[in-house]
Design a protein around this motif. Sequence first.
Motif, PDB file in Angstrom:
ATOM      1  N   GLN A 188      38.357  51.941  35.573  1.00  0.00           N
ATOM      2  CA  GLN A 188      39.153  51.037  36.417  1.00  0.00           C
ATOM      3  C   GLN A 188      40.553  50.940  35.892  1.00  0.00           C
ATOM      4  OE1 GLN A 188      36.101  48.255  34.719  1.00  0.00           O
ATOM      5  NE2 GLN A 188      35.953  47.600  36.708  1.00  0.00           N
ATOM      6  N   CYS A 293      34.649  51.505  42.869  1.00  0.00           N
ATOM      7  CA  CYS A 293      33.797  50.585  42.056  1.00  0.00           C
ATOM      8  C   CYS A 293      32.308  50.227  42.347  1.00  0.00           C
ATOM      9  CB  CYS A 293      34.577  49.033  42.069  1.00  0.00           C
ATOM     10  SG  CYS A 293      36.224  49.305  40.800  1.00  0.00           S
ATOM     11  N   ARG A 299      32.460  46.110  38.578  1.00  0.00           N
ATOM     12  CA  ARG A 299      33.114  44.965  39.128  1.00  0.00           C
ATOM     13  C   ARG A 299      34.350  45.283  39.670  1.00  0.00           C
ATOM     14  NH1 ARG A 299      34.363  40.273  35.286  1.00  0.00           N
ATOM     15  NH2 ARG A 299      35.237  39.184  37.388  1.00  0.00           N
ATOM     16  N   HIS A 300      34.511  44.641  40.920  1.00  0.00           N
ATOM     17  CA  HIS A 300      35.588  45.203  41.784  1.00  0.00           C
ATOM     18  C   HIS A 300      37.005  44.620  41.241  1.00  0.00           C
ATOM     19  CE1 HIS A 300      38.291  44.609  45.877  1.00  0.00           C
ATOM     20  NE2 HIS A 300      38.567  45.656  45.065  1.00  0.00           N
ATOM     21  N   LYS A 301      37.686  45.281  40.402  1.00  0.00           N
ATOM     22  CA  LYS A 301      38.851  45.005  39.767  1.00  0.00           C
ATOM     23  C   LYS A 301      39.387  46.295  39.144  1.00  0.00           C
ATOM     24  CE  LYS A 301      36.864  43.917  35.121  1.00  0.00           C
ATOM     25  NZ  LYS A 301      36.921  42.981  33.811  1.00  0.00           N
ATOM     26  N   HIS A 322      42.530  41.681  43.153  1.00  0.00           N
ATOM     27  CA  HIS A 322      41.669  42.354  42.138  1.00  0.00           C
ATOM     28  C   HIS A 322      42.360  43.611  41.468  1.00  0.00           C
ATOM     29  CE1 HIS A 322      38.274  40.487  44.568  1.00  0.00           C
ATOM     30  NE2 HIS A 322      38.723  40.877  45.324  1.00  0.00           N
TER      31      HIS A 322
END
Length: 468
Positions: A188, A293, A299-301, A322
């Motif tokens: 991420q 993701c 998690r969408h970040k 995000h």
Amino acid sequence: MKRLLSAGQRRSVKRNHKAINLQVKLEVLRRFEAGEKLSRIGRTLGLSTSTVATICDNRDKIRASSQAATPQAATKLMCSCSLVMENMERLLSVWIEDQNQRNVLVNVVLIQEKACSLFQELKQTQGGGAESETFGASRGWFARFKAWHGLATPGAGGEAAHVDAEAMRRYPVLLWRVILEGGYTAQQVFNVDDTRLFWRWLPDWTVLSPAKKPAPGLRAARDLLTLLLGGNAAGDFKLKPLLVYPLENPRALRGFSKPNLPMLWRSHKKAWVTMSLFQEWFVYFCPPVERYCAQHGLRHKALLILDSAPGRPTNLDDLSDHVRLEYLPKNTTALLQPMTQYVVATFKACYLRKLFRLLRARAGSAGEQSAVLDFWRDYSILDAVYNISESWEEVSSVALNGGWRKLWPECLQHDAGSRQVETLSQIRWDVAALAHCVGFSEVVEADVVELLQSQGADLSNEELVGLE
């Protein structure tokens, strides 16, 4: 029920107000009228956004106060607002950042010489009343320029003082805290960097005679493009490259649908990633990250790490809930930024290898001058687009992950050494071998290294002025 404070206690909690002199207020107004955002002005000058907004609201009173200044002070204030000076200093900061990104040593003398040459170039470009302006790049001017732009103190004789060693030592620790607090994984965390590429450049050791080679200036205008390359720290997600070309519709792309190209195509007259183009890229960046993701159960970040180049927008945080933005400290990019560490060098070596493979396929092994020249003329920007895409695919996940060695060593994959992947030296050796196949029998790996280093040519005054 709230407890009432005594008068003495109220005085003790009263905020301390910092006095702001007239010169700083005028600098705030100059930047505001030039279109700079309030938040950016505040960060640059060490003021809160609300303070900057108050100064801008009271600009008429501040202007009136400046007119009452002493003649000497008034002269200084007028000089600070010179359009030529303002543009020169802004472009000079771009040039310094470009030098830092390419790990080129700069010192006070070099900066003063560049400032003078840029000033003269801008005077000629602007014309009119600007012709009467003078500038001497004095030590006093340099001290003010360095303070306003937050530059590290360059060496007087060329030492590597342009790198902020203290920031390099401290920032990886600060970033590690951000990653831990945000709960980000290596999948991420992202980094992108722009790099210039002369997509049709040929080495000096080719058989082309100097008379038949394109003039350097013409080649730079026609054959220069800029790429924005990036990926995540895990190395398993490469972002689709952004390509910025001087022309929007070159002849080779007529009839092709640009959205179907293997990269984002944008244009700028000097092939520069401007603030607006970077902001447009960021809007494109968010949906693929969201899909990635979702596919990996994350998690969408995301955490996007950028350099502090002047062309980077400051409002990207407002465009996505995000994606968090982090900026590398100034004067650390060359040694900390992951894409700068080995990744871009590997990509350019892969591209050069593709170029020579195509030369071998089209010109054969004879290496005749006419065949090489025909190849150079026929090699189009469309060929380059697909070679860039394939070369970017050849950059391994190990190389992408290894680029984070200095910035985030904790994310390195310990099994990377056991994988069979090409090294940069092997790719350069392949280029030398291909050069032998097309008739350049005296080429060695050192020649290839020199050729690749020549891709990082200095920004000329013409290119800098073209950023206006």
